[in-house]
Design an enzyme around this catalytic site. Sequence first.
Site, PDB file in Angstrom:
ATOM      1  N   ARG A 150       0.898  -1.136   0.249  1.00 31.98           N
ATOM      2  CA  ARG A 150      -0.168   0.027  -0.008  1.00 31.98           C
ATOM      3  C   ARG A 150       1.181   1.140  -0.121  1.00 31.98           C
ATOM      4  O   ARG A 150       1.823   1.419   0.800  1.00 31.98           O
ATOM      5  CB  ARG A 150      -0.812  -0.011   1.136  1.00 31.98           C
ATOM      6  CG  ARG A 150      -0.436   0.539   2.499  1.00 31.98           C
ATOM      7  CD  ARG A 150      -1.493   0.423   3.563  1.00 31.98           C
ATOM      8  NE  ARG A 150      -1.245  -0.295   4.795  1.00 31.98           N
ATOM      9  CZ  ARG A 150      -0.497   0.278   5.772  1.00 31.98           C
ATOM     10  NH1 ARG A 150      -0.175   1.327   5.478  1.00 31.98           N
ATOM     11  NH2 ARG A 150      -0.152  -0.621   6.563  1.00 31.98           N
TER      12      ARG A 150
ATOM     13  N   HIS B 205      -2.068   2.988   6.569  1.00 29.71           N
ATOM     14  CA  HIS B 205      -3.256   2.128   6.666  1.00 29.71           C
ATOM     15  C   HIS B 205      -4.645   2.936   6.628  1.00 29.71           C
ATOM     16  O   HIS B 205      -5.495   2.423   5.608  1.00 29.71           O
ATOM     17  CB  HIS B 205      -3.211   1.566   7.970  1.00 29.71           C
ATOM     18  CG  HIS B 205      -4.359   1.056   8.537  1.00 29.71           C
ATOM     19  ND1 HIS B 205      -4.850  -0.419   7.821  1.00 29.71           N
ATOM     20  CD2 HIS B 205      -5.272   0.983   9.670  1.00 29.71           C
ATOM     21  CE1 HIS B 205      -6.033  -0.670   8.610  1.00 29.71           C
ATOM     22  NE2 HIS B 205      -6.146  -0.168   9.521  1.00 29.71           N
TER      23      HIS B 205
ATOM     24  N   TYR C 113       6.667   2.932  10.991  1.00 31.52           N
ATOM     25  CA  TYR C 113       6.942   1.458  10.920  1.00 31.52           C
ATOM     26  C   TYR C 113       7.381   1.220   9.615  1.00 31.52           C
ATOM     27  O   TYR C 113       7.786   0.042   9.284  1.00 31.52           O
ATOM     28  CB  TYR C 113       5.627   0.730  11.383  1.00 31.52           C
ATOM     29  CG  TYR C 113       4.603   0.945  10.687  1.00 31.52           C
ATOM     30  CD1 TYR C 113       4.393   0.367   9.423  1.00 31.52           C
ATOM     31  CD2 TYR C 113       3.686   1.877  11.171  1.00 31.52           C
ATOM     32  CE1 TYR C 113       3.211   0.743   8.768  1.00 31.52           C
ATOM     33  CE2 TYR C 113       2.588   2.036  10.511  1.00 31.52           C
ATOM     34  CZ  TYR C 113       2.267   1.409   9.183  1.00 31.52           C
ATOM     35  OH  TYR C 113       0.945   1.856   8.696  1.00 31.52           O
TER      36      TYR C 113
END
Lengths: 327, 337
Positions: B250, B254, B263
Amino acid sequence: MAEKNMVEAIHDAMFEEMKRDDRIIVMGEDVGEGGVFRATDGFVAEFGEERCMDTPLAESCIVGAAIGASLNGIIPIAEIQFADFSHPAFDQLVSEAARLHYRSNGTWSCPIVVRTPYGSGIHGGPYHSQSIEAFYAHVPGLKVICVASPYDAKGLLKSAIRDPNPVVFLEHKKAYRAFRQEIPDGDYTIPIGQAETKREGSDISLITYGMMTHHSLKAAETLEQEDGTSVEVIDLRTVSPWDKERVLGSVKKTGKALIVYEDNITGGFGAEVAATIAQDAFDYLDGPVTRVASPDVPISPYSGILEEYILPNPEKIAEAIRKLAAY
Amino acid sequence: MVSVKEITGAEGLSRDQLLDLYYKMLLARTVGQRERMLNRMGKGPFAVTGEGHEALQVGTAYPLKPGHDWIVPYYRDIGVALTIGQTPLDLLLAHLSREGDISSGGRNMPSHFSDPRLHIVSGSAPVATHFPHAAGIALASKLRGLDELSVCYTGDGGTSTGDCHEAMNFAGVHKLPVIFVIENNQYAISVHVRKQFAVEDISIRAEGYGFPGVTVDGNDVLAVYAAMKEAVDRARRGDGATLIEGKTYRLVPHTSDDDDRRYRSREEVEEWTGKDPLVRYRNWLKENDVADEAKLDSLHEHAAREVDEATEQAEKAPTPKPESALDHVLIEERLAG
């Protein structure tokens, strides 16, 4: 008319409905062989393995696949072998079945019935004895039925199967073979959400459901004979939706309310009944709204001595009636 | 892995279909970007989109029969919803919770696609609870003798759930016409696949359920289409389920509430941006003389215009009536006999 026990009545309800409507299927563990309580005895011979389907041992998938099938023209009756094993399917019932119609703005619906035996008194230990009605009665979007007699079980199961909403159908397992009752020939249904006054009375309203109905009726007989106290016993039969009108009408007549349930006392369904009476019948009350239920220990121990100590029984109920009558 | 180099042709797709694939991918990208923009403007409280997943989503939805086959999507599947027939307006009405939101009437979060007419099934937010639904729908198709199939989507994280396992096992036992599509973008929010499962390709799990599994390059729309076509043919033949894993990335956080810088290194995001499925397919279309630069640019303009118009229309739509919050808890009437 024929005398049937409750398992036979449940068997007949499903059998007759499946004969009537070929969209209906039964799915669950061991149902093909007749089920551990024999509720689907002979179903494979009559309807085939596709309409009486043994599933893998996976409760979430049993309920989840039933939900899926219900979206595509099938009316599934999912059997969970014991109510204690329904917890893996909690997410499917609460997050999915109960919310599907609402979250889709009324465009999807989920006509499933989840049948499961519940309740104590059979030396089932902590994992074959639980009462789970309060969990599901708390969830909007589900209907929850608790039966403990052959006549009610058959009429209400037929209504559940014909209901367009997801229904949790709880069958008290101690009542499966405990007694027989006359069942009319032919089709009949009992409306979901309608309580029944099992015994008329004028001094105290006793509101109960499930196996406790039988214990309460015994206690009421004792009190009538020994003390001359007249107890009205109402069996809710359905805890969601529940028959507030009948309960409030009775309490307004007698002025006293005793609520008896088998589940742990804290947060049990009887707490909701007590709160409603306190709020909506306050002016009529002539004594404290009282509950008899199991103490807050994990229901129920395997040993008969321990189990008996925990569970409400006719003697404990009679004692509570005396106390309330004297108030 | 099926690599793009092995694809000599266009998988039997016509020029118009190849361009249609591209347009659907573009539209998905544009709607996703628009939802994130509207969120930053304070117009929609939340956005969850699928930029980077377009090849996987459009490529798997393209071989299906819309309104006939069943779609059981997850929250990132904008490309699936659009390919099956939802419109940018449908998605933006949901994003802004406006009246006429077919997916949920303002009840579910955005990107919880639903449309009974298109057989797109309403989903929840607990991950992979919809897997048994897909299996159950396929069971019903089989019992009723219908040649429908159902397609169930989730991300890499969803494969760790009990429901995912239970549903695949059920589908294997009953040889159901269902296709499980795993959009493996390597992160379940911040948790890397190395902490999610101990195998390289999640598709090998299919063997344990008794049906085929395949891993494809999820950024190669034609490879995805080819794998899906094979799975669709298998299901229609009555030969049961397939697990398709597409490896992708992606290109965005998110959700609108996530900061992926915590992260994911910028270098890693940069590297995958270089593998953008839209750019890659655009290049393929040019190299194979399917379309020239001008034609492809015109498709971009067309997609932007379509989403602009949908945005304008959605913003003009009224909000739901407050008291509609009480509707549709239960159905009152009895089932039709």
